[in-house]
Design an enzyme around this catalytic site. Structure first.
Site, short mmCIF file in Angstrom:
data_model
loop_
_atom_site.label_atom_id
_atom_site.label_comp_id
_atom_site.label_asym_id
_atom_site.label_seq_id
_atom_site.Cartn_x
_atom_site.Cartn_y
_atom_site.Cartn_z
N ARG A 53 1.10 33.36 -2.58
CA ARG A 53 -0.13 32.60 -2.35
C ARG A 53 0.07 31.51 -1.29
NH1 ARG A 53 -1.51 31.60 -8.72
NH2 ARG A 53 -2.98 33.32 -8.96
N THR A 102 0.85 -1.19 0.00
CA THR A 102 0.00 0.00 0.00
C THR A 102 0.88 1.24 0.00
OG1 THR A 102 -1.49 1.41 1.29
CG2 THR A 102 -0.32 -0.24 2.53
N MET A 144 -2.63 11.40 -0.83
CA MET A 144 -3.41 10.24 -0.40
C MET A 144 -3.08 9.89 1.06
SD MET A 144 -3.96 7.68 -3.60
CE MET A 144 -5.21 8.06 -4.82
N GLY A 145 -3.88 9.02 1.62
CA GLY A 145 -3.73 8.62 3.01
C GLY A 145 -5.11 8.59 3.63
N ARG A 146 -5.73 7.41 3.56
CA ARG A 146 -7.12 7.28 4.01
C ARG A 146 -7.24 7.33 5.54
NH1 ARG A 146 -11.95 5.30 2.16
NH2 ARG A 146 -11.13 5.08 0.06
N GLN A 203 0.19 9.79 -7.59
CA GLN A 203 1.05 9.19 -6.56
C GLN A 203 1.17 7.68 -6.70
OE1 GLN A 203 -0.20 11.34 -2.56
NE2 GLN A 203 -1.79 11.46 -4.11
N ARG A 204 0.24 7.08 -7.42
CA ARG A 204 0.23 5.61 -7.54
C ARG A 204 0.72 5.13 -8.89
NH1 ARG A 204 -5.46 3.84 -5.27
NH2 ARG A 204 -5.67 3.02 -7.37
N ASP A 248 -0.06 3.83 1.25
CA ASP A 248 -0.39 4.52 2.50
C ASP A 248 0.52 4.12 3.67
OD1 ASP A 248 -2.41 5.60 1.02
OD2 ASP A 248 -4.06 4.72 2.16
O1 F6P Z 1 -5.45 2.45 -0.32
C1 F6P Z 1 -4.60 3.32 -0.98
C2 F6P Z 1 -5.33 4.48 -1.52
O2 F6P Z 1 -4.33 5.12 -2.20
C3 F6P Z 1 -6.01 5.44 -0.51
O3 F6P Z 1 -5.16 6.39 0.05
C4 F6P Z 1 -7.09 6.06 -1.34
O4 F6P Z 1 -8.16 6.54 -0.57
C5 F6P Z 1 -7.51 4.96 -2.23
O5 F6P Z 1 -6.36 4.16 -2.44
C6 F6P Z 1 -8.09 5.43 -3.54
O6 F6P Z 1 -8.18 4.38 -4.42
P1 F6P Z 1 -9.16 4.24 -5.69
O7 F6P Z 1 -9.41 5.59 -6.22
O8 F6P Z 1 -8.38 3.37 -6.62
O9 F6P Z 1 -10.38 3.57 -5.19
#
Ligand code: F6P
Length: 338
Positions: A159, A122, A166-168, A270-271, A124
């Site tokens: 500004r 992950t 990201m980071g749930r 980021q992914r 995260d």
């Molecule tokens: O679990 C990793 C993550 O990057 C979270 O931070 C984010 O909320 C989620 O994936 C978003 O994923 P997707 O848009 O693919 O559902």
């Protein structure tokens, strides 16, 4: 031995290095590898095919996953679960590469008597029992580069720049990229946002003659009222789609400080794309170790990195409690705010 491999949940830089390492290690031990398409969905639908050294040649530097992924949860539906278990019979063991949701399913299958090994994935970095998950370092570097770039335009225009990363549930990406990028404030899901802290940080900077600021906010950060979401619909694992905290924060900052404010949401950038050297290395070590665990019959275990050693811990422990940012670490970061 016939070893299956699947990648589940959100994709993540470093997945292909894991797949390559699993196949290369397994082939060297005279095993056969079956690649399962699209996470648990492929096990339910019996979408699997052989993976050999040729199939994984040239994928080390590629982003995403050659196997595809999904957020399917076979435990949501009895007939899907029965199909997944029936298809599992074609394998001697399965390596499941994923985060808390994918590995949560792996832990349940293991409890139901199936031979599963886990690999933590992950961006995260919120899985317990491992110092790092692969994908995190790449995401942090992408976010840090964005923060670096935003500095010059923020300064030119005087500004406030809000960067949503990201980071749930955990603020690891925000914290690492924010500290490395010299952000003036970092807001994370673990600590409710206080607007007084935001405006104080901006005031401290103007007091020092700095009339621009960079604020990093994790998508899961919240005001007292709860998390901010783009839509309320739940996925198979009960998660809502997060997003919007950056915009809301930007509006409040503009109202309270009078500074013109702009918001950048980094999102899936980021992914995407290829992994850093650190993540390719970690993915390779995880993949190799996972095959060793299969050979040692150590099922129900997840490979992990501890003090730079490859170890293993029960999958259940890793998914039982998320690894969130502790107060002491956040307090250290506060030294650099404002
Ligand atoms: O679990 C990793 C993550 O990057 C979270 O931070 C984010 O909320 C989620 O994936 C978003 O994923 P997707 O848009 O693919 O559902």
């Amino acid at each position: 031995m016939k070893i299956g491999i699947l990648t589940g949940g959100g994709d993540c830089p470093g997945l292909n290095p894991v797949i390559r390492a699993v196949v290369r290690t397994a082939v060297s031990l005279n095993d056969e590898v079956l690649g399962i398409r699209n996470g648990w969905k492929g096990l339910v639908d019996n979408e699997m095919g052989p993976l050999d050294a040729t199939a994984v040649s040239g994928i080390l530097h590629r982003g995403g996953t050659i196997l595809g992924t999904s957020r399917t949860n076979p435990y949501k539906n009895e007939s899907a679960l029965a199909k997944a278990k029936a298809n599992f019979k074609k394998l001697d063991a399965l390596i499941a590469v994923g985060g808390e949701d994918t590995l949560g399913v792996a832990a349940k299958l293991f409890k139901d008597g199936l031979k599963v090994v886990g690999v933590p994935k992950t961006i995260d970095n919120d899985l317990s029992g491992t110092d790092f998950t692969f994908g995190f370092d790449t995401a942090v570097n992408i976010a840090m580069e964005a923060i670096d770039r935003l500095h010059s335009t923020a300064e030119s225009h005087r500004r406030i720049m809000v960067v949503e990363v990201m980071g749930r549930h955990a603020g690891w990406i925000a914290l690492h990229s924010g500290i490395a990028g010299g952000a003036d404030l970092i807001l994370i899901p673990e600590v409710p946002i206080k607007m007084s802290e935001v405006t104080d940080a901006i005031k401290r900077r103007t007091g020092r003659g700095k009339n621009f600021s960079i604020i990093v906010v994790a998508e899961g950060a919240k005001f007292e009222g709860g998390e901010i979401t783009l839509e309320k619909k739940l996925d198979d694992f009960g998660h809502v789609r997060l997003g919007g905290i950056g915009e809301l924060l930007g509006k409040k900052i503009e109202e309270l400080t009078g500074f013109e404010t702009r918001v950048t949401v980094l999102g899936h950038i980021q992914r995407g794309g290829s992994a850093t050297a650190f993540d390719r290395m970690l993915g390779t070590r995880f993949g190799e170790k996972a095959v060793r665990l299969v050979h040692e019959g150590r099922f129900g275990q997840m490979v992990a990195l501890k003090a730079n050693e490859m170890v293993s811990i029960p999958i259940e422990t890793a998914v039982g409690k998320l690894k969130t940012v502790d107060q002491a670490f956040y307090q250290m970061a506060r030294t650099f705010f404002g």
